[in-house]
Design an enzyme around this catalytic site. Sequence first.
Site, PDB file in Angstrom:
ATOM      1  N   HIS A 114       0.864  -8.999  -6.939  1.00  0.00           N
ATOM      2  CA  HIS A 114       1.228  -7.565  -7.040  1.00  0.00           C
ATOM      3  C   HIS A 114       2.203  -7.243  -5.916  1.00  0.00           C
ATOM      4  O   HIS A 114       1.835  -7.181  -4.748  1.00  0.00           O
ATOM      5  CB  HIS A 114      -0.020  -6.678  -6.906  1.00  0.00           C
ATOM      6  CG  HIS A 114       0.295  -5.209  -6.972  1.00  0.00           C
ATOM      7  ND1 HIS A 114      -0.302  -4.365  -7.878  1.00  0.00           N
ATOM      8  CD2 HIS A 114       1.129  -4.432  -6.249  1.00  0.00           C
ATOM      9  CE1 HIS A 114       0.164  -3.136  -7.699  1.00  0.00           C
ATOM     10  NE2 HIS A 114       1.031  -3.149  -6.705  1.00  0.00           N
ATOM     11  N   HIS A 141       6.016  -5.038  -4.728  1.00  0.00           N
ATOM     12  CA  HIS A 141       7.155  -4.143  -4.957  1.00  0.00           C
ATOM     13  C   HIS A 141       8.355  -4.682  -4.193  1.00  0.00           C
ATOM     14  O   HIS A 141       8.291  -4.847  -2.980  1.00  0.00           O
ATOM     15  CB  HIS A 141       6.846  -2.728  -4.455  1.00  0.00           C
ATOM     16  CG  HIS A 141       5.646  -2.134  -5.116  1.00  0.00           C
ATOM     17  ND1 HIS A 141       5.729  -1.344  -6.243  1.00  0.00           N
ATOM     18  CD2 HIS A 141       4.327  -2.247  -4.829  1.00  0.00           C
ATOM     19  CE1 HIS A 141       4.499  -0.989  -6.609  1.00  0.00           C
ATOM     20  NE2 HIS A 141       3.633  -1.526  -5.766  1.00  0.00           N
ATOM     21  N   LYS A 178       2.357  -2.853 -17.233  1.00  0.00           N
ATOM     22  CA  LYS A 178       1.757  -2.119 -16.115  1.00  0.00           C
ATOM     23  C   LYS A 178       1.452  -0.688 -16.518  1.00  0.00           C
ATOM     24  O   LYS A 178       2.325   0.036 -16.998  1.00  0.00           O
ATOM     25  CB  LYS A 178       2.734  -2.122 -14.933  1.00  0.00           C
ATOM     26  CG  LYS A 178       2.305  -1.276 -13.770  1.00  0.00           C
ATOM     27  CD  LYS A 178       1.206  -1.919 -12.946  1.00  0.00           C
ATOM     28  CE  LYS A 178       0.579  -0.926 -11.985  1.00  0.00           C
ATOM     29  NZ  LYS A 178       0.355  -1.443 -10.661  1.00  0.00           N
ATOM     30  N   HIS A 236      -3.049   0.465 -12.462  1.00  0.00           N
ATOM     31  CA  HIS A 236      -3.249   1.269 -11.246  1.00  0.00           C
ATOM     32  C   HIS A 236      -4.438   2.179 -11.559  1.00  0.00           C
ATOM     33  O   HIS A 236      -4.289   3.182 -12.250  1.00  0.00           O
ATOM     34  CB  HIS A 236      -1.992   2.089 -10.915  1.00  0.00           C
ATOM     35  CG  HIS A 236      -2.137   2.841  -9.632  1.00  0.00           C
ATOM     36  ND1 HIS A 236      -1.458   2.509  -8.481  1.00  0.00           N
ATOM     37  CD2 HIS A 236      -2.936   3.885  -9.290  1.00  0.00           C
ATOM     38  CE1 HIS A 236      -1.827   3.316  -7.499  1.00  0.00           C
ATOM     39  NE2 HIS A 236      -2.719   4.167  -7.972  1.00  0.00           N
ATOM     40  N   HIS A 254      -5.064  -3.751  -6.720  1.00  0.00           N
ATOM     41  CA  HIS A 254      -5.385  -3.278  -5.371  1.00  0.00           C
ATOM     42  C   HIS A 254      -6.708  -2.519  -5.303  1.00  0.00           C
ATOM     43  O   HIS A 254      -6.732  -1.339  -5.018  1.00  0.00           O
ATOM     44  CB  HIS A 254      -4.233  -2.453  -4.766  1.00  0.00           C
ATOM     45  CG  HIS A 254      -3.530  -1.509  -5.721  1.00  0.00           C
ATOM     46  ND1 HIS A 254      -4.187  -0.596  -6.511  1.00  0.00           N
ATOM     47  CD2 HIS A 254      -2.219  -1.344  -6.011  1.00  0.00           C
ATOM     48  CE1 HIS A 254      -3.317   0.083  -7.225  1.00  0.00           C
ATOM     49  NE2 HIS A 254      -2.114  -0.359  -6.946  1.00  0.00           N
ATOM     50  N   LEU A 296      -1.419   3.893  -1.485  1.00  0.00           N
ATOM     51  CA  LEU A 296      -2.222   4.293  -2.642  1.00  0.00           C
ATOM     52  C   LEU A 296      -2.692   3.052  -3.361  1.00  0.00           C
ATOM     53  O   LEU A 296      -1.886   2.159  -3.581  1.00  0.00           O
ATOM     54  CB  LEU A 296      -1.374   5.175  -3.569  1.00  0.00           C
ATOM     55  CG  LEU A 296      -0.924   6.468  -2.859  1.00  0.00           C
ATOM     56  CD1 LEU A 296       0.265   7.082  -3.551  1.00  0.00           C
ATOM     57  CD2 LEU A 296      -2.081   7.440  -2.783  1.00  0.00           C
ATOM     58  N   ASP A 320       0.609  -5.947  -2.620  1.00  0.00           N
ATOM     59  CA  ASP A 320       1.078  -4.570  -2.796  1.00  0.00           C
ATOM     60  C   ASP A 320       2.071  -4.206  -1.694  1.00  0.00           C
ATOM     61  O   ASP A 320       2.154  -3.046  -1.298  1.00  0.00           O
ATOM     62  CB  ASP A 320      -0.095  -3.580  -2.841  1.00  0.00           C
ATOM     63  CG  ASP A 320       0.326  -2.224  -3.395  1.00  0.00           C
ATOM     64  OD1 ASP A 320       1.417  -2.134  -3.986  1.00  0.00           O
ATOM     65  OD2 ASP A 320      -0.437  -1.254  -3.235  1.00  0.00           O
ATOM     66  N   HIS A 377       9.137   1.186   2.098  1.00  0.00           N
ATOM     67  CA  HIS A 377       9.802   2.496   2.100  1.00  0.00           C
ATOM     68  C   HIS A 377      10.551   2.575   3.427  1.00  0.00           C
ATOM     69  O   HIS A 377      10.088   2.031   4.432  1.00  0.00           O
ATOM     70  CB  HIS A 377       8.781   3.640   2.062  1.00  0.00           C
ATOM     71  CG  HIS A 377       8.036   3.745   0.774  1.00  0.00           C
ATOM     72  ND1 HIS A 377       8.488   4.477  -0.300  1.00  0.00           N
ATOM     73  CD2 HIS A 377       6.855   3.210   0.385  1.00  0.00           C
ATOM     74  CE1 HIS A 377       7.614   4.388  -1.296  1.00  0.00           C
ATOM     75  NE2 HIS A 377       6.615   3.616  -0.912  1.00  0.00           N
TER      76      HIS A 377
HETATM   77  C1  NCD Z   1       3.396   1.707  -4.195  1.00  0.00           C
HETATM   78  C2  NCD Z   1       4.886   1.980  -4.074  1.00  0.00           C
HETATM   79  O1  NCD Z   1       5.314   2.446  -3.014  1.00  0.00           O
HETATM   80  O2  NCD Z   1       5.617   1.692  -5.016  1.00  0.00           O
HETATM   81  N1  NCD Z   1       2.721   2.477  -3.186  1.00  0.00           N
HETATM   82  C3  NCD Z   1       1.525   2.194  -2.637  1.00  0.00           C
HETATM   83  O3  NCD Z   1       1.061   2.992  -1.806  1.00  0.00           O
HETATM   84  N2  NCD Z   1       0.856   1.120  -2.959  1.00  0.00           N
HETATM   85  C4  NCD Z   1       2.925   2.020  -5.567  1.00  0.00           C
HETATM   86  C5  NCD Z   1       1.521   1.538  -5.875  1.00  0.00           C
HETATM   87  O4  NCD Z   1       1.281   0.339  -5.992  1.00  0.00           O
HETATM   88  O5  NCD Z   1       0.641   2.376  -6.009  1.00  0.00           O
HETATM   89 ZN    ZN Z   2       1.652  -1.435  -5.861  1.00  0.00          ZN
END
Ligand code: NCD
Ligand code: ZN
Length: 357
Positions: free
Chosen positions: A16, A18, A102, A139, A177, A224, A252, A256
Amino acid sequence: MTMPQTITIPKPDDWHLHLRDGDILKAVLPYTAAHFARAVVMPNLKLPVTTTERAIAYRDQITQALSEHMTFAPLMTLYLTDETNPNDLTRGYEDGVLFAAKLYPAGATTNSESGVTEIQNITSILDRLQRLGMPLLIHGEVTDPTVDFFDREAVFIDRVLRPLRRNFPELKIVMEHITTQAAVEYITSESPYGRLGATITPHHLLLNRNALFDGGIQPHHFCLPVLKREKDRQAIILAATSGAGMFFAGTDSAPHLKADKERSHGSGGIFSAPHALATYAEIFDQAGALDRLANFLSTNGPAFYGLPVNAATLTLEKLETPAVPDLKSILTPNGAEIVTFPNETPLSWRVIEKHPL
Ligand code: NCD
Ligand code: ZN
């Protein structure tokens, strides 16, 4: 001088992840590619990956951002909406473009506004996934504003997941997660192995919700699902370190920009890719479970998904003195900063890098 303690495992996968796109993708990808052979790439871009065509374009963007010595395979996911086209999904899966679908409940997390508003709206998609044997990654949080924020996961299990699994008993589901004792109990008690799995992040294993307020509000600990109580953390540590096949690593890692994390209404998401493996090793070491680290990081995931275990290996070594990792942030090509996790907790483990970044 004594030799440092080391552990060598089959190269891990991240189930998992991003990666974002554009500049952030370029900045973060090398850190994942250095430590993981494959990763399930989340589709929640600003323009979400809602079609097979977009998944192909995104996959190409990722492959182009890899430098030559990196061998990394992105496993692409399709972002489900109320309007997902079942035939496009089928084609994408059968052509080997899509690895999984997803489900974001609309509004549950970053870039989930186009997610599914009511699970009933995707009944035909769920039916198709079940017939195809295509995994559904969830999620698992409700967005009902009357539900306490910290109960979103537990309530999702009762309101959505239990009925969903009754209606689609053959559907292969991964609860992403997981953060609660409730989730661990549900997964261990209900799972006929092979149909229900769960990923666990390094940050939920390392921290409880006190870390959100320790010495003042801590935006870099906001993710999250949000961090939970110590009893929940203990439950997911037990699950991860048990070696049980339904639990596997999903960092996860969710980058950012620092400025977006630190503003009012700051973004949820923790960039853990560079130190994720060291953090997992730390937790397993503290639990006396280093002999099961490979199950969690390297073999449970492939077994669940029916993929081969990676032939390459990776070695971690134990430091004489625990230290907060040196790399505290990275920069995008434009010079914007992304803070890494963990940033304050000393770790005793580090990956021996083959290609130092
Ligand atoms: C994730 C994101 O920033 O894309 N944020 C997070 O807090 N994990 C999205 C997600 O997996 O919920
Ligand atoms: Zn995520």
